[in-house]
Design an enzyme around this catalytic site. Structure first.
Site, PDB file in Angstrom:
ATOM      1  N   ASP A 292       0.840  -1.199   0.000  1.00  0.00           N
ATOM      2  CA  ASP A 292       0.000   0.000   0.000  1.00  0.00           C
ATOM      3  C   ASP A 292       0.881   1.256   0.000  1.00  0.00           C
ATOM      4  O   ASP A 292       0.584   2.240  -0.681  1.00  0.00           O
ATOM      5  CB  ASP A 292      -0.916  -0.003   1.231  1.00  0.00           C
ATOM      6  CG  ASP A 292      -1.624  -1.326   1.372  1.00  0.00           C
ATOM      7  OD1 ASP A 292      -2.552  -1.586   0.613  1.00  0.00           O
ATOM      8  OD2 ASP A 292      -1.206  -2.139   2.225  1.00  0.00           O
TER       9      ASP A 292
ATOM     10  N   HIS B 106      -4.551  -3.349   6.385  1.00  0.00           N
ATOM     11  CA  HIS B 106      -4.378  -3.595   4.942  1.00  0.00           C
ATOM     12  C   HIS B 106      -5.757  -3.942   4.382  1.00  0.00           C
ATOM     13  O   HIS B 106      -6.084  -5.094   4.106  1.00  0.00           O
ATOM     14  CB  HIS B 106      -3.383  -4.740   4.701  1.00  0.00           C
ATOM     15  CG  HIS B 106      -3.335  -5.153   3.255  1.00  0.00           C
ATOM     16  ND1 HIS B 106      -2.860  -4.337   2.260  1.00  0.00           N
ATOM     17  CD2 HIS B 106      -3.733  -6.279   2.639  1.00  0.00           C
ATOM     18  CE1 HIS B 106      -2.965  -4.944   1.093  1.00  0.00           C
ATOM     19  NE2 HIS B 106      -3.500  -6.124   1.293  1.00  0.00           N
TER      20      HIS B 106
END
Ligand code: NAD
Ligand code: LMR
Length: 341
Positions: free
Chosen positions: A161, A189
């Protein structure tokens, strides 16, 4: 110069698509350095044994100079024995239309079982990175069912990410990705993660500038870019995993493998001076995030240890985002325990 002792690296789910992208990177030195020999331990389940053996054959055929041995096994004890680094990819991936919660019950029970194998058989001080989703909660379950592994040694992957955020800034501001640093992924996440650009900088001919200042340099572009950095940027990073699944009909693999290498490399070899990265780690209550969650924070790494970056200003908007993703992780934790009982 005498060559270094090999480091043993476990990859679970090694016959899967991330595994297939990851093991050649490790064997080439991308994870631990170009002068660091490795012995790969590849673990999968019996239905994947033949495919796993095929991966082993390809590793032999690729004749990687740093690769000093390959253990390909469906026996969790053999897989975990003596490993110094464990990259836990094994599990069931999310398919189109599924949320991470949908894969929860299948995956947390795997992580409970593998926690004890790692605790009993891995090398002392083994560093663990959980990739399989729900990554934060799988890592938390692993930590709780392997109480003798120091909590400092258990982490989950949010570097993908983080790298996605760097990539988006590079594209949107038309700057080199290598010139952007210090974005932060806070939290889970998942789509509640908070990609934060408030502390990010870009290297320019006039020196390092905060991303937001750079945007403000050009008054005409400012409004458009600020909008993009606040709204669209955040949702693009949050939803990138789903967008890849929609496009490939499979979840991300090469970017996940590459980011897993970045995560371990920085953890073991250190982050560059003045640079922080995002890692899912055990919360100690920093930034008023509840202790006892595996939460993604900005960290720096030195001598094989990560430290949460302290003292960053958190504005009101960011505060809400940090709390929202923490709430989701608390819910996931409760759900995980209900799946295990
Ligand atoms: P995949 O289905 O291609 O591979 C998973 C592999 O795990 C398979 O070979 C399967 O046989 C194996 N496996 C299942 N149970 C196992 C067990 N008990 N022990 C060992 N191996 C086992 O999936 P993939 O695309 O490689 O994704 C793997 C995981 O990573 C998924 O959970 C996915 O959602 C997750 N993922 C996480 C990130 C992240 O940034 N954290 C990014 C991408 C994917
Ligand atoms: C990703 O972020 O690409 C993976 O975690 C896959 C997913 O389920 O989103």
């Amino acid at each position: 110069m005498a060559s270094k002792e090999p480091i043993r690296v476990l990859v679970t789910g090694a016959a899967g698509q991330i595994g297939y992208a990851l093991v050649p990177m490790i064997a080439r030195g991308v994870m631990l350095g170009a002068d660091q020999p490795v012995i790969l331990h590849m673990l999968d389940i019996p239905p994947a044994a033949e495919a796993l053996n095929g991966v082993k054959m390809e590793l032999v055929d690729a004749a990687f100079p740093l690769l000093k041995g390959v253990v390909a096994t469906t026996d969790v004890v053999e897989g975990c024995t003596g490993v110094n680094v464990a990259v836990m990819v094994g599990g069931f991936p999310r398919k189109e239309g599924m949320e991470r919660k949908d894969v929860m019950s299948k995956n947390v029970s795997i992580y409970k079982a593998q926690a004890s194998a790692l605790e009993k058989h891995a090398a002392a001080n083994c560093k663990v990175l959980v990739v399989a989703n729900p990554a934060n909660t799988n890592a938390l379950i692993l930590k709780e069912f392997a109480p003798s592994i120091p909590e400092k040694n258990i982490s989950c992957l949010t570097r993908l990410d983080h790298n996605r955020a760097l990539g988006q800034i590079s594209e949107r501001l038309n700057v080199q990705v290598s010139d952007v640093k210090n974005v932060i992924i806070w939290g889970n996440h998942s789509s509640t993660q908070y990609p934060d650009v408030n502390h990010a900088t870009v290297k320019t001919p006039a020196g390092e500038k905060p991303v937001r200042e750079l945007v403000a340099d050009d008054a005409c572009l400012m409004i458009v870019l600020l909008y993009r950095l606040n709204g669209e940027f955040i949702s693009t990073v949050q939803q990138r995993g789903a967008a890849i699944i929609k496009a490939r009909k499979l979840s991300s693999a090469l970017s996940a493998a590459s980011s897993a290498c970045d995560h371990i490399r920085d953890w073991v070899l250190g982050t560059p001076e003045g640079t922080f990265v995002s890692m899912g780690v055990y919360s100690d209550g920093s930034y008023n995030v509840p202790a006892g969650l595996i939460y993604s924070f900005p960290v720096t790494c030195k001598n094989g240890e990560w430290t949460i970056v302290q003292g960053l200003a958190i504005d009101e908007y960011s505060r809400k985002k940090l709390d929202l993703t923490a709430d989701e992780l608390s819910e996931e934790k409760a759900l995980a325990y209900s799946c295990l009982s």
